[in-house]
Design an enzyme around this catalytic site. Structure first.
Site, PDB file in Angstrom:
ATOM      1  N   ARG A 155       0.817  -1.225   0.000  1.00  5.87           N
ATOM      2  CA  ARG A 155       0.000   0.000   0.000  1.00  5.87           C
ATOM      3  C   ARG A 155       0.856   1.283   0.000  1.00  5.87           C
ATOM      4  NH1 ARG A 155      -2.752  -3.079   3.977  1.00  5.87           N
ATOM      5  NH2 ARG A 155      -4.493  -4.178   3.003  1.00  5.87           N
ATOM      6  N   LYS A 157       2.711  11.394 -11.419  1.00  7.34           N
ATOM      7  CA  LYS A 157       1.855  10.545 -12.265  1.00  7.34           C
ATOM      8  C   LYS A 157       2.642   9.287 -12.589  1.00  7.34           C
ATOM      9  CE  LYS A 157      -1.039  13.974 -14.582  1.00  7.34           C
ATOM     10  NZ  LYS A 157      -1.316  14.665 -15.850  1.00  7.34           N
ATOM     11  N   GLU A 206      10.115  19.256 -24.667  1.00  5.32           N
ATOM     12  CA  GLU A 206       9.393  19.595 -23.436  1.00  5.32           C
ATOM     13  C   GLU A 206       9.928  20.907 -22.849  1.00  5.32           C
ATOM     14  OE1 GLU A 206       6.702  18.215 -22.186  1.00  5.32           O
ATOM     15  OE2 GLU A 206       6.639  16.226 -23.105  1.00  5.32           O
ATOM     16  N   LYS A 245       7.561  23.141 -13.452  1.00  9.04           N
ATOM     17  CA  LYS A 245       6.763  21.934 -13.183  1.00  9.04           C
ATOM     18  C   LYS A 245       6.443  21.830 -11.691  1.00  9.04           C
ATOM     19  CE  LYS A 245       5.212  17.640 -14.339  1.00  9.04           C
ATOM     20  NZ  LYS A 245       5.362  16.482 -15.164  1.00  9.04           N
ATOM     21  N   GLU A 275      -4.774  17.993 -11.201  1.00  8.07           N
ATOM     22  CA  GLU A 275      -5.341  18.601 -12.410  1.00  8.07           C
ATOM     23  C   GLU A 275      -6.825  18.930 -12.192  1.00  8.07           C
ATOM     24  OE1 GLU A 275      -3.572  16.506 -15.682  1.00  8.07           O
ATOM     25  OE2 GLU A 275      -4.767  17.637 -17.135  1.00  8.07           O
ATOM     26  N   ARG A 333      -2.760  22.686 -13.941  1.00  6.91           N
ATOM     27  CA  ARG A 333      -1.864  21.662 -14.490  1.00  6.91           C
ATOM     28  C   ARG A 333      -2.149  21.388 -15.970  1.00  6.91           C
ATOM     29  NH1 ARG A 333       0.536  16.313 -11.304  1.00  6.91           N
ATOM     30  NH2 ARG A 333       1.795  15.677 -13.057  1.00  6.91           N
ATOM     31  N   ASN A 358      -0.336  20.319 -20.708  1.00  3.20           N
ATOM     32  CA  ASN A 358      -0.767  19.495 -21.849  1.00  3.20           C
ATOM     33  C   ASN A 358      -0.612  20.224 -23.183  1.00  3.20           C
ATOM     34  OD1 ASN A 358      -1.485  17.436 -20.157  1.00  3.20           O
ATOM     35  ND2 ASN A 358      -3.619  18.093 -19.980  1.00  3.20           N
ATOM     36  N   HIS A 394       0.132  18.369 -26.282  1.00  2.71           N
ATOM     37  CA  HIS A 394       0.110  16.940 -25.982  1.00  2.71           C
ATOM     38  C   HIS A 394      -1.099  16.193 -26.537  1.00  2.71           C
ATOM     39  CE1 HIS A 394       3.603  17.813 -23.686  1.00  2.71           C
ATOM     40  NE2 HIS A 394       3.685  16.597 -23.189  1.00  2.71           N
ATOM     41  N   HIS A 411      -0.465  13.091 -28.823  1.00  4.45           N
ATOM     42  CA  HIS A 411      -0.924  11.717 -28.601  1.00  4.45           C
ATOM     43  C   HIS A 411      -1.608  11.167 -29.848  1.00  4.45           C
ATOM     44  CE1 HIS A 411      -0.996  12.594 -24.013  1.00  4.45           C
ATOM     45  NE2 HIS A 411       0.193  12.283 -24.452  1.00  4.45           N
ATOM     46  N   HIS A 457       7.886  10.489 -28.133  1.00 12.31           N
ATOM     47  CA  HIS A 457       6.973  11.430 -27.508  1.00 12.31           C
ATOM     48  C   HIS A 457       7.385  12.899 -27.768  1.00 12.31           C
ATOM     49  CE1 HIS A 457       4.034  12.959 -24.748  1.00 12.31           C
ATOM     50  NE2 HIS A 457       4.971  13.526 -23.996  1.00 12.31           N
TER      51      HIS A 457
HETATM   52  N1  GLY Z   1       5.250  11.783 -13.603  1.00 12.88           N
HETATM   53  C1  GLY Z   1       4.977  12.840 -14.487  1.00 12.88           C
HETATM   54  C2  GLY Z   1       3.947  13.780 -14.016  1.00 12.88           C
HETATM   55  O1  GLY Z   1       3.437  13.646 -12.930  1.00 12.88           O
HETATM   56  O2  GLY Z   1       3.614  14.712 -14.716  1.00 12.88           O
END
Ligand code: GLY
Length: 371
Positions: free
Chosen positions: A121, A143, A185, A227, A237, A242, A246, A249, A253, A266
């Site tokens: 956990r 993320k 980026e 960031k 987000e 946030r 994008n 992006h 994608h 990417h």
């Molecule tokens: N791990 C990438 C982000 O959180 O944007």
């Protein structure tokens, strides 16, 4: 050396940026009190080139460790690899206080973060990003994910690392295509948030492409600051802040998917996605053509694509509709109103999107002339 704090109350953490800073790792691990056994997840390429200093430091600090090598491909972001890594980790973990070190690029970082988030956990993890893209983007923000055959990043969690150690010396082993992908980026940060960074890139791109450490450190610092600030203000987000990240992006994608993730990496797709988003911004009269031309010129100098290889418009549009950011009948794009300024626009007319995409596809006649 520079330390940037990602401010998330009890889950706050430092991003430490510098050159030759792996020898500081033992001190950070002690200070964070995250355990005495490091489970290092990496790939073969990175293990050969970047792990020696890390191993020396862990031994010097009296820590147990195990290195788990995963294949250097997006396919490692999968349920079978996730399960295999967790099984192996569980064997190593017996009677120890274990934490994870993600030593690698985005694939290693995303997988490691997800393993850390679900094993027992949640156990601590440290990101040591070894690509420019990971240092400026994927190692920061929490993320984590693996892919399903139905789409990328469909199984994931937001789970923050306890430390990000960005050693710009590690970038020396990058191949040029990966470096360029990371640069896309960085250009994005310049466009959405930092006109000084953008001008710096216009001036110093040659030194960056020559892997000059001072220039690399400067762009990693500025990008990480942006960031960290955005993640600190809108981790999930939920406030629309946030979303600015994008930029380029959604279209990227679609381009990656339309070419089955084989043609463009990417960063290359992001470069194209940003140009298309700028074309759309111009069509909606949010900017004039001069900014568009400036960005296109920088993207060219960075060695990134400015045109999409020949493909049917229909295939690109289908991929665009399938993207998870296109919900119901609504589309939602991050557009630009000036250098450093973004605007989220919903329901951009499809004719405008189609026109922008079409204008970025290489025409067969152009190909013939070039050949
Ligand atoms: N791990 C990438 C982000 O959180 O944007």
């Amino acid at each position: 050396m520079r330390t940037i704090r990602v401010k998330l109350d009890k889950r706050s953490y430092d991003i430490v940026i510098g050159t030759d800073i792996i020898p500081l790792l033992g001190k950070y691990i002690k200070k964070l009190d995250i355990g005495n056994s490091a489970y290092i997840i990496t790939n073969t390429y990175v293990k050969e080139r970047c792990s020696r200093g890390l191993i020396r430091e862990l031994k010097k600090s009296g820590l147990n460790f195990k290195i788990k090598v995963i294949p250097d491909t997006e396919k490692s972001k999968s349920i079978p690899v996730l399960t295999a890594v967790i099984n192996d980790l569980a064997k190593f973990d017996l009677k120890k206080r274990v934490f994870i070190i993600a030593l690698g690029g985005g694939v290693v970082g995303d997988l490691s973060g997800l393993v850390a988030s679900i094993y027992k956990r949640g156990i601590p993890y440290i990101q040591i990003p070894t690509t420019l893209l990971a240092q400026v983007d994927s190692a920061i923000g929490g993320k984590t994910a693996v892919d399903l055959k139905e789409g990328k990043n469909l199984i994931g969690a937001i789970y923050q690392p306890r430390l990000v150690l960005s050693d710009c010396c590690l970038l020396k082993s990058l191949d040029i295509r990966q470096l360029r992908a990371g640069l896309a980026e960085v250009i994005k940060y310049g466009i959405i948030k930092d006109s000084r960074l953008f001008t710096y890139l216009e001036r110093e791109y040659r030194n960056i492409l020559k892997l000059k450490v001072l220039a690399l450190e400067r762009i990693v610092r500025s990008s990480s600051l942006i960031k960290a600030d955005i993640v600190g203000r809108d981790e999930r987000e939920a406030k629309g802040i946030r979303t600015a990240l994008n930029f380029g992006h959604t279209l990227a994608h679609a381009i990656e998917a339309a070419f089955s993730f084989k043609k463009y990496n990417h960063g290359e797709a992001v470069a194209l996605g940003m140009l298309i988003a700028l074309d759309i911004s111009q069509s909606l009269k949010l900017i004039n053509s001069s900014l568009n031309k400036r960005v296109e010129s920088l993207i060219k100098k960075a060695g990134l694509p400015t045109k999409i290889e020949s493909i049917r418009l229909n295939e690109l549009m289908q991929a665009f509709y399938r993207d998870k950011k296109f919900s119901g009948a609504k589309n939602r794009l991050v557009l630009i109103t000036g250098l450093g300024k973004v605007k989220i626009v919903e329901n951009v007319p499809l004719e405008i999107i189609e026109k922008a995409l079409k204008n970025r596809i290489k025409q067969p006649s152009v190909l013939r002339r070039a050949g």
